[in-house]
Design an enzyme around this catalytic site. Structure first.
Site, PDB file in Angstrom:
ATOM      1  N   ASP A   1      10.393 -20.123 -26.369  1.00  0.00           N
ATOM      2  CA  ASP A   1      11.066 -21.401 -26.563  1.00  0.00           C
ATOM      3  C   ASP A   1      10.127 -22.580 -26.316  1.00  0.00           C
ATOM      4  O   ASP A   1      10.219 -23.615 -26.983  1.00  0.00           O
ATOM      5  CB  ASP A   1      12.272 -21.500 -25.626  1.00  0.00           C
ATOM      6  CG  ASP A   1      13.460 -20.677 -26.129  1.00  0.00           C
ATOM      7  OD1 ASP A   1      13.332 -20.034 -27.186  1.00  0.00           O
ATOM      8  OD2 ASP A   1      14.506 -20.681 -25.454  1.00  0.00           O
TER       9      ASP A   1
ATOM     10  N   ALA B   1      18.936 -24.299 -21.045  1.00  0.00           N
ATOM     11  CA  ALA B   1      17.580 -24.348 -20.505  1.00  0.00           C
ATOM     12  C   ALA B   1      17.633 -24.801 -19.045  1.00  0.00           C
ATOM     13  O   ALA B   1      18.353 -24.213 -18.240  1.00  0.00           O
ATOM     14  CB  ALA B   1      16.717 -25.278 -21.363  1.00  0.00           C
TER      15      ALA B   1
ATOM     16  N   SER C   1      19.017 -27.301 -17.560  1.00  0.00           N
ATOM     17  CA  SER C   1      20.350 -27.709 -17.110  1.00  0.00           C
ATOM     18  C   SER C   1      21.171 -26.521 -16.633  1.00  0.00           C
ATOM     19  O   SER C   1      21.895 -26.609 -15.637  1.00  0.00           O
ATOM     20  CB  SER C   1      21.083 -28.429 -18.253  1.00  0.00           C
ATOM     21  OG  SER C   1      22.399 -28.792 -17.873  1.00  0.00           O
TER      22      SER C   1
END
Length: 292
Positions: free
Chosen positions: A75, A189, A191
């Site tokens: 990612d 992610a 958070s």
């Protein structure tokens, strides 16, 4: 059709996988370009010397219709690749050579199948919201856009305080390690690690998540993505820094930032019609009976 291939030196490439990529380009007649950091890796591992016109730098520049960016890695690689586009409407496909991979959902096995779908136009895309951040940067960033999140974080011992306003209405003063503003894409992610909710990527919202707040009643807040968020950062005995996705910048005392939904969007390619919910089940192992 053209492929913008992007990868990073730290990705664990193999010579065979790189050869498969270029064989797929040849098989389906793709034009291509490779980022300048990846080109030496290709040369070292395969002996393929790329002409200069096949190499791009920190910006991809204007591209012909039908161009697709393929990010090979995890990612973090995809986040870096998106920054090279600088908001250009080019679909982005992530091939996962990392670990968890919420954005890079395509497996690195079966590359020929993936590129066949690209050539035939069978890969669907999802529109993903981005953030635009303006404020007291120590120096102007290369890009003020973020796909996942914008975060203010302490750097050393001692807490920082962040006053958060939504449309000029005060939400709270977060005393602790900092605060994250994430898009729906970024909800899985940083958070999520901070206790934020999982948000479907098509939702029109933003999430404000406190980082290790000293007031234990503090919780993440979901707001409409038409809102404008203002953050005032106060530091006494602690240093702090800010991040836009995986880019880090220093922070001066008394800095203020404004965060809003960006005009630009990302068109994230979805190979094999893999849905967000498929990814949740597979990556987070939801539904696995751990009793056995």
């Amino acid at each position: 059709m053209k492929v913008l291939l992007f990868s990073r030196p730290q990705v664990p490439h193999t010579a065979e996988e790189i050869r498969q990529l270029f064989e797929a380009f040849r098989l389906f007649g793709f034009d291509y370009a490779v980022n300048e950091e990846f080109a030496p890796i290709i040369r070292k591992m395969t002996g393929l010397e790329l002409p200069q016109e096949k190499i791009y730098g920190h910006r991809t520049g204007e591209q012909p219709s039908g161009t697709v960016m393929v990010c090979y890695g995890g990612d973090g690689t995809l986040l870096d690749g998106v920054q090279r586009l600088d908001g250009a409407p080019v679909p982005v496909l992530g091939i996962n050579a990392g670990h968890l991979g919420f954005l890079t959902s395509a497996p690195n096995k079966g590359l020929e199948t993936i590129f066949r779908e690209i050539a035939s136009g069978e890969i669907a895309t999802e529109v993903r919201t981005m953030l635009r951040v303006e404020g007291d940067f120590p120096s102007r960033p290369d890009s003020m856009l973020a796909l996942n999140e914008f975060a203010v974080q302490r750097h050393s011992a001692g807490m920082i305080s962040v006053e958060a306003y939504v449309d000029n209405q005060m939400v709270a003063t977060y005393h602790g390690d900092g605060v994250i503003v994430s898009t729906p894409t970024g909800s899985t992610a940083y958070s999520l690690s901070a206790g934020g909710p999982v948000v479907a990527p098509t939702c029109q919202c933003l999430v404000i998540s406190p980082l290790a707040p000293h007031n234990l009643t503090m919780r993440p807040v979901v707001i409409p993505d038409t809102s404008v968020i203002t953050l005032h950062v106060h530091m006494r005995r602690s240093d702090a820094f800010i991040t836009l996705d995986n880019r880090t910048y220093g922070l001066s005392r008394g800095a203020t930032f404004t965060v809003r939904r960006a005009r630009q969007t990302v068109f994230l390619a979805v190979p094999h019609n893999i849905s967000f919910y498929d990814t949740l089940r597979n990556k987070m192992m939801w539904g696995i009976d751990i009793r056995s």
